[in-house]
Design a protein around this motif. Structure first.
Motif, mmCIF file in Angstrom:
data_model
loop_
_atom_site.group_PDB
_atom_site.id
_atom_site.type_symbol
_atom_site.label_atom_id
_atom_site.label_comp_id
_atom_site.label_asym_id
_atom_site.label_seq_id
_atom_site.Cartn_x
_atom_site.Cartn_y
_atom_site.Cartn_z
ATOM 1 N N HIS A 82 -43.077 -4.596 47.065
ATOM 2 C CA HIS A 82 -42.979 -5.625 46.035
ATOM 3 C C HIS A 82 -43.885 -6.828 46.292
ATOM 4 N N THR A 83 -44.249 -7.063 47.525
ATOM 5 C CA THR A 83 -45.066 -8.245 47.827
ATOM 6 C C THR A 83 -46.475 -7.848 48.239
ATOM 7 N N CYS A 84 -46.635 -7.349 49.427
ATOM 8 C CA CYS A 84 -47.959 -7.070 49.983
ATOM 9 C C CYS A 84 -48.769 -6.081 49.132
ATOM 10 N N VAL A 85 -48.158 -4.919 48.859
ATOM 11 C CA VAL A 85 -48.880 -3.878 48.119
ATOM 12 C C VAL A 85 -49.172 -4.343 46.694
ATOM 13 N N ALA A 86 -48.164 -4.889 46.031
ATOM 14 C CA ALA A 86 -48.366 -5.352 44.649
ATOM 15 C C ALA A 86 -49.440 -6.429 44.573
ATOM 16 N N GLU A 87 -49.426 -7.361 45.522
ATOM 17 C CA GLU A 87 -50.429 -8.430 45.531
ATOM 18 C C GLU A 87 -51.829 -7.871 45.753
ATOM 19 N N ASP A 88 -51.960 -6.936 46.700
ATOM 20 C CA ASP A 88 -53.273 -6.332 46.950
ATOM 21 C C ASP A 88 -53.786 -5.611 45.716
ATOM 22 N N ILE A 89 -52.917 -4.869 45.037
ATOM 23 C CA ILE A 89 -53.327 -4.144 43.836
ATOM 24 C C ILE A 89 -53.738 -5.123 42.743
ATOM 25 N N ARG A 90 -52.951 -6.199 42.566
ATOM 26 C CA ARG A 90 -53.313 -7.213 41.558
ATOM 27 C C ARG A 90 -54.661 -7.851 41.874
ATOM 28 N N ASN A 91 -54.991 -7.929 43.161
ATOM 29 C CA ASN A 91 -56.269 -8.516 43.576
ATOM 30 C C ASN A 91 -57.392 -7.490 43.635
ATOM 31 N N GLY A 92 -57.143 -6.287 43.106
ATOM 32 C CA GLY A 92 -58.183 -5.265 43.031
ATOM 33 C C GLY A 92 -58.417 -4.501 44.322
ATOM 34 N N LYS A 93 -57.517 -4.610 45.263
ATOM 35 C CA LYS A 93 -57.662 -3.896 46.546
ATOM 36 C C LYS A 93 -56.940 -2.557 46.446
ATOM 37 N N ASP A 94 -57.616 -1.590 45.836
ATOM 38 C CA ASP A 94 -56.994 -0.283 45.623
ATOM 39 C C ASP A 94 -56.733 0.463 46.924
ATOM 40 N N GLU A 95 -57.375 0.063 48.018
ATOM 41 C CA GLU A 95 -57.126 0.711 49.310
ATOM 42 C C GLU A 95 -55.679 0.503 49.770
ATOM 43 N N ALA A 96 -54.991 -0.449 49.157
ATOM 44 C CA ALA A 96 -53.576 -0.677 49.471
ATOM 45 C C ALA A 96 -52.748 0.564 49.152
ATOM 46 N N ILE A 97 -53.155 1.315 48.147
ATOM 47 C CA ILE A 97 -52.431 2.541 47.795
ATOM 48 C C ILE A 97 -52.586 3.576 48.903
ATOM 49 N N ASP A 98 -53.818 3.737 49.395
ATOM 50 C CA ASP A 98 -54.046 4.678 50.492
ATOM 51 C C ASP A 98 -53.275 4.255 51.738
ATOM 52 N N GLU A 99 -53.249 2.957 52.001
ATOM 53 C CA GLU A 99 -52.497 2.438 53.152
ATOM 54 C C GLU A 99 -51.010 2.742 53.005
ATOM 55 N N LEU A 100 -50.480 2.568 51.794
ATOM 56 C CA LEU A 100 -49.071 2.851 51.542
ATOM 57 C C LEU A 100 -48.780 4.339 51.715
ATOM 58 N N VAL A 101 -49.655 5.185 51.209
ATOM 59 C CA VAL A 101 -49.464 6.633 51.355
ATOM 60 C C VAL A 101 -49.462 7.013 52.836
ATOM 61 N N ASP A 102 -50.401 6.451 53.606
ATOM 62 C CA ASP A 102 -50.434 6.717 55.056
ATOM 63 C C ASP A 102 -49.155 6.236 55.734
ATOM 64 N N LEU A 103 -48.681 5.077 55.345
ATOM 65 C CA LEU A 103 -47.448 4.534 55.895
ATOM 66 C C LEU A 103 -46.269 5.456 55.602
ATOM 67 N N LEU A 104 -46.168 5.922 54.368
ATOM 68 C CA LEU A 104 -45.076 6.812 53.989
ATOM 69 C C LEU A 104 -45.133 8.128 54.777
ATOM 70 N N LYS A 105 -46.337 8.630 55.025
ATOM 71 C CA LYS A 105 -46.472 9.841 55.839
ATOM 72 C C LYS A 105 -45.920 9.612 57.245
ATOM 73 N N LYS A 106 -46.220 8.447 57.821
ATOM 74 C CA LYS A 106 -45.726 8.127 59.160
ATOM 75 C C LYS A 106 -44.208 7.989 59.176
ATOM 76 N N LEU A 107 -43.653 7.399 58.135
ATOM 77 C CA LEU A 107 -42.217 7.187 58.066
ATOM 78 C C LEU A 107 -41.443 8.482 57.817
ATOM 79 N N MET A 108 -42.110 9.467 57.246
ATOM 80 C CA MET A 108 -41.430 10.718 56.883
ATOM 81 C C MET A 108 -41.575 11.804 57.941
ATOM 82 N N LYS A 109 -42.007 11.470 59.121
ATOM 83 C CA LYS A 109 -42.149 12.474 60.181
ATOM 84 C C LYS A 109 -40.816 13.018 60.595
#
Length: 109
Positions: A82-109
């Protein structure tokens, strides 16, 4: 509280990124309170082990600790999205999505 944050920053030995997150007082207190309760649960399990408690009783308490850690992660992940990822996306930092996907992969081990 500021002293606690400074102390934590000095002792951080994990593989933290250089990025920082300013948290509201409420969010910070909530997360710290959750961790403090978990810390108390872990100390309780240690005490049970020291007192030769029955294995099944210890396992039930460890399960409760795992549940509390999962709950902590859910709250922190929700706040992050709600904060970091949303803010990055609003600021045009689409790499935030890739970072989130990588994070979710790590959390789902």
């Amino acid at each position: 509280m500021e002293e606690n944050r400074e102390q934590i920053e000095k002792t951080c030995c994990c593989q933290c990124s250089e990025r920082k997150k300013e948290r509201s007082e409420k969010e910070y207190k909530d997360l710290i309170n959750r961790l403090s309760r978990i810390e108390g649960q872990v100390r309780g399990v240690k005490g049970m082990l020291e007192k030769d408690a029955y294995c099944a009783d210890i396992l039930v308490q460890v399960s409760a600790i795992n549940s509390a850690l999962n709950s902590f992660n859910k709250v922190l992940l929700s706040n992050h999205i709600h904060t970091c990822v949303a803010e990055d996306i609003r600021n045009g930092k689409d790499e935030a999505i890739d970072e989130l996907v990588d994070l979710l992969k790590k959390l789902m081990k």
